[in-house]
Design a protein around this motif. Structure first.
Motif, mmCIF file in Angstrom:
data_model
loop_
_atom_site.group_PDB
_atom_site.id
_atom_site.type_symbol
_atom_site.label_atom_id
_atom_site.label_comp_id
_atom_site.label_asym_id
_atom_site.label_seq_id
_atom_site.Cartn_x
_atom_site.Cartn_y
_atom_site.Cartn_z
ATOM 1 N N PRO A 223 5.854 5.223 -5.304
ATOM 2 C CA PRO A 223 6.751 6.376 -5.393
ATOM 3 C C PRO A 223 8.082 6.101 -4.713
ATOM 4 C CG PRO A 223 5.070 6.748 -3.717
ATOM 5 C CD PRO A 223 4.694 5.479 -4.419
ATOM 6 N N SER A 224 9.118 6.746 -5.210
ATOM 7 C CA SER A 224 10.414 6.654 -4.542
ATOM 8 C C SER A 224 10.463 7.704 -3.446
ATOM 9 C CB SER A 224 11.551 6.877 -5.550
ATOM 10 O OG SER A 224 11.423 8.153 -6.148
ATOM 11 N N GLY A 225 11.180 7.423 -2.392
ATOM 12 C CA GLY A 225 11.274 8.381 -1.307
ATOM 13 C C GLY A 225 11.138 7.706 0.036
ATOM 14 N N PRO A 226 11.086 8.489 1.108
ATOM 15 C CA PRO A 226 11.081 7.906 2.457
ATOM 16 C C PRO A 226 9.784 7.193 2.802
ATOM 17 C CG PRO A 226 10.867 10.297 2.555
ATOM 18 C CD PRO A 226 11.180 9.960 1.136
ATOM 19 N N LEU A 227 8.633 7.713 2.355
ATOM 20 C CA LEU A 227 7.351 7.133 2.748
ATOM 21 C C LEU A 227 6.665 6.512 1.542
ATOM 22 C CD1 LEU A 227 5.985 9.899 5.173
ATOM 23 C CD2 LEU A 227 7.148 7.755 5.755
ATOM 24 N N ALA A 228 6.733 5.199 1.462
ATOM 25 C CA ALA A 228 6.121 4.490 0.339
ATOM 26 C C ALA A 228 5.573 3.167 0.849
ATOM 27 C CB ALA A 228 7.130 4.261 -0.780
ATOM 28 N N VAL A 229 4.414 2.795 0.329
ATOM 29 C CA VAL A 229 3.777 1.550 0.740
ATOM 30 C C VAL A 229 3.365 0.767 -0.496
ATOM 31 C CG1 VAL A 229 1.540 2.723 0.959
ATOM 32 C CG2 VAL A 229 1.897 0.515 2.068
ATOM 33 N N ARG A 230 3.552 -0.543 -0.440
ATOM 34 C CA ARG A 230 3.050 -1.439 -1.480
ATOM 35 C C ARG A 230 1.972 -2.308 -0.840
ATOM 36 N NH1 ARG A 230 7.445 -3.206 -3.229
ATOM 37 N NH2 ARG A 230 7.523 -2.101 -5.224
ATOM 38 N N ALA B 265 -24.467 1.492 -0.699
ATOM 39 C CA ALA B 265 -23.274 1.168 -1.476
ATOM 40 C C ALA B 265 -22.174 2.195 -1.206
ATOM 41 C CB ALA B 265 -23.615 1.121 -2.954
ATOM 42 N N TYR B 266 -20.994 1.711 -0.855
ATOM 43 C CA TYR B 266 -19.842 2.564 -0.568
ATOM 44 C C TYR B 266 -18.598 1.985 -1.236
ATOM 45 C CZ TYR B 266 -22.561 4.670 3.275
ATOM 46 O OH TYR B 266 -23.517 5.324 4.031
ATOM 47 N N ARG B 267 -17.539 2.778 -1.177
ATOM 48 C CA ARG B 267 -16.208 2.281 -1.494
ATOM 49 C C ARG B 267 -15.346 2.482 -0.253
ATOM 50 N NH1 ARG B 267 -15.806 0.561 -6.380
ATOM 51 N NH2 ARG B 267 -13.558 0.270 -6.171
ATOM 52 N N LEU B 268 -14.602 1.442 0.100
ATOM 53 C CA LEU B 268 -13.728 1.463 1.269
ATOM 54 C C LEU B 268 -12.299 1.628 0.779
ATOM 55 C CD1 LEU B 268 -13.056 0.998 4.282
ATOM 56 C CD2 LEU B 268 -13.142 -1.470 3.809
ATOM 57 N N ALA B 269 -11.676 2.752 1.119
ATOM 58 C CA ALA B 269 -10.308 3.046 0.692
ATOM 59 C C ALA B 269 -9.355 2.900 1.876
ATOM 60 C CB ALA B 269 -10.222 4.456 0.115
ATOM 61 N N PHE B 270 -8.295 2.146 1.677
ATOM 62 C CA PHE B 270 -7.277 1.962 2.717
ATOM 63 C C PHE B 270 -6.134 2.952 2.488
ATOM 64 C CE2 PHE B 270 -9.344 -2.174 2.269
ATOM 65 C CZ PHE B 270 -9.679 -2.451 3.576
ATOM 66 N N ASP B 271 -5.538 3.414 3.590
ATOM 67 C CA ASP B 271 -4.426 4.350 3.492
ATOM 68 C C ASP B 271 -3.618 4.252 4.775
ATOM 69 O OD1 ASP B 271 -2.754 6.322 2.547
ATOM 70 O OD2 ASP B 271 -4.299 7.867 2.353
ATOM 71 N N LEU B 272 -2.411 4.765 4.735
ATOM 72 C CA LEU B 272 -1.580 4.925 5.929
ATOM 73 C C LEU B 272 -1.525 6.407 6.271
ATOM 74 C CD1 LEU B 272 1.493 2.563 5.306
ATOM 75 C CD2 LEU B 272 -0.623 2.058 6.510
ATOM 76 N N VAL B 273 -1.390 6.693 7.555
ATOM 77 C CA VAL B 273 -1.298 8.073 8.000
ATOM 78 C C VAL B 273 -0.094 8.220 8.928
ATOM 79 C CG1 VAL B 273 -2.909 7.643 9.914
ATOM 80 C CG2 VAL B 273 -2.528 9.982 9.117
ATOM 81 N N PHE C 28 -0.457 8.930 3.423
ATOM 82 C CA PHE C 28 0.510 8.475 2.424
ATOM 83 C C PHE C 28 0.024 8.757 1.004
ATOM 84 C CE2 PHE C 28 3.668 5.332 4.445
ATOM 85 C CZ PHE C 28 3.704 6.062 5.624
ATOM 86 N N ALA C 29 -1.285 8.709 0.769
ATOM 87 C CA ALA C 29 -1.804 8.995 -0.574
ATOM 88 C C ALA C 29 -1.485 10.417 -1.008
ATOM 89 C CB ALA C 29 -3.314 8.754 -0.616
ATOM 90 N N GLU C 30 -1.265 11.318 -0.039
ATOM 91 C CA GLU C 30 -0.968 12.710 -0.377
ATOM 92 C C GLU C 30 0.427 12.868 -0.976
ATOM 93 O OE1 GLU C 30 -3.640 15.162 2.884
ATOM 94 O OE2 GLU C 30 -1.650 14.450 3.502
ATOM 95 N N VAL C 31 1.279 11.861 -0.816
ATOM 96 C CA VAL C 31 2.630 11.930 -1.394
ATOM 97 C C VAL C 31 2.784 10.873 -2.485
ATOM 98 C CG1 VAL C 31 3.749 13.019 0.571
ATOM 99 C CG2 VAL C 31 3.520 10.526 0.536
ATOM 100 N N GLY C 32 1.678 10.550 -3.152
ATOM 101 C CA GLY C 32 1.749 9.726 -4.354
ATOM 102 C C GLY C 32 1.517 8.248 -4.194
ATOM 103 N N ASN C 33 1.207 7.791 -2.984
ATOM 104 C CA ASN C 33 0.975 6.361 -2.796
ATOM 105 C C ASN C 33 -0.435 5.962 -3.228
ATOM 106 O OD1 ASN C 33 3.347 4.998 -1.190
ATOM 107 N ND2 ASN C 33 3.086 7.042 -0.296
ATOM 108 N N HIS C 34 -0.542 4.761 -3.746
ATOM 109 C CA HIS C 34 -1.839 4.207 -4.121
ATOM 110 C C HIS C 34 -2.643 3.879 -2.871
ATOM 111 C CE1 HIS C 34 -4.899 1.764 -6.000
ATOM 112 N NE2 HIS C 34 -4.498 0.677 -5.363
ATOM 113 N N ALA C 35 -3.945 4.197 -2.895
ATOM 114 C CA ALA C 35 -4.860 3.841 -1.800
ATOM 115 C C ALA C 35 -5.882 2.850 -2.357
ATOM 116 C CB ALA C 35 -5.553 5.088 -1.255
#
Length: 238
Positions: free
Chosen positions: A6-13, A91-99, A106-113
């Protein structure tokens, strides 16, 4: 697969993610490489973290341990994240995110986790010490119940005490909360008396002269009233 940023102040690749062997309830590490793809610098309060999800992506354990990250726009970094395996194994799924602490994930503002499929293994019960005083009589199924609880992921396992008193005697008041009956109590408000502890933990408290462990740190613990031992009143730890 490249995911839109996403474009904007908080974005992670997210550039790369990996995790080693994970055992229930234990600490392990994961490695991530990421880029600040937004317009704002990441300052104090921004951390890398994770969520444990079920196989369908439903959240099971949301607030993972935090690893602070400070990065200017356009900067890249590689981090080693400390994480704790979920309970129970499976069996689980491990999701990474920034807070951004206190504000948003960060996922709450459109970033991929990014997610990884993880098979969480049982915790090792090897080396567990059952802190029963001399002369205490463990129930026939105590050892099996304790081992199963450790393998489920709990570092400390406590249970009930069947206190035997004479005809005119009374159960010590401090031991009344540990009377047999009931099952698991995740909100047990008392120290674990005569617990089974995995290596690295030792009794840090006493109740009626008996060894006890009062939960400290973030090691997972369990009180299970079905884990029973018989103790004669007046018996002291040793």
């Amino acid at each position: 697969m490249e995911h839109p940023v996403p474009s904007g102040p908080l974005a992670v690749r997210w550039l790369r993610t990996s995790v080693g062997e994970v055992r229930a309830g234990t600490l392990t590490s994961a490695r991530v490489e990421l880029e600040n793809a937004g317009l704002a610098a990441w300052r104090a309060g921004v951390s890398a973290s994770y969520h444990w999800l079920d196989e369908r992506g439903n959240p099971l354990f949301w607030d993972g341990l935090r690893t602070p990250v400070e990065l200017e726009p356009g900067g890249r970094t590689e981090l080693e994240l400390q994480l704790r395996g979920p309970i129970p194994p499976g069996a689980y799924r491990l999701a990474f995110d920034l807070v951004d602490e206190g504000r948003l994930w960060f996922a709450e503002v459109g970033n991929h986790a990014p997610e990884l499929a993880v098979e969480v293994l049982p915790r090792s019960a090897e080396g567990a010490v059952d802190w029963l005083p001399t002369g205490a009589e463990p129930a026939p199924d105590r050892a099996e119940r304790v081992r199963a609880a450790h393998e489920e992921g709990y570092a400390a396992v406590g249970g009930s005490l069947d206190v035997v008193v004479g005809r005119l005697g009374r159960i010590p008041a401090d031991l009344e909360p540990y009377a047999p009956g009931g099952g698991r109590n995740p909100a047990f408000a008392h120290p674990l008396v005569c617990p089974s502890l995995l290596p690295g933990l030792e009794p840090n408290y006493e109740v009626a002269g008996l060894p006890a462990w009062r939960p400290e740190g973030d090691e997972p613990w369990l009180y299970d009233g079905r884990v029973t031992a018989r103790l004669r009143a007046g018996r002291r730890g040793g």
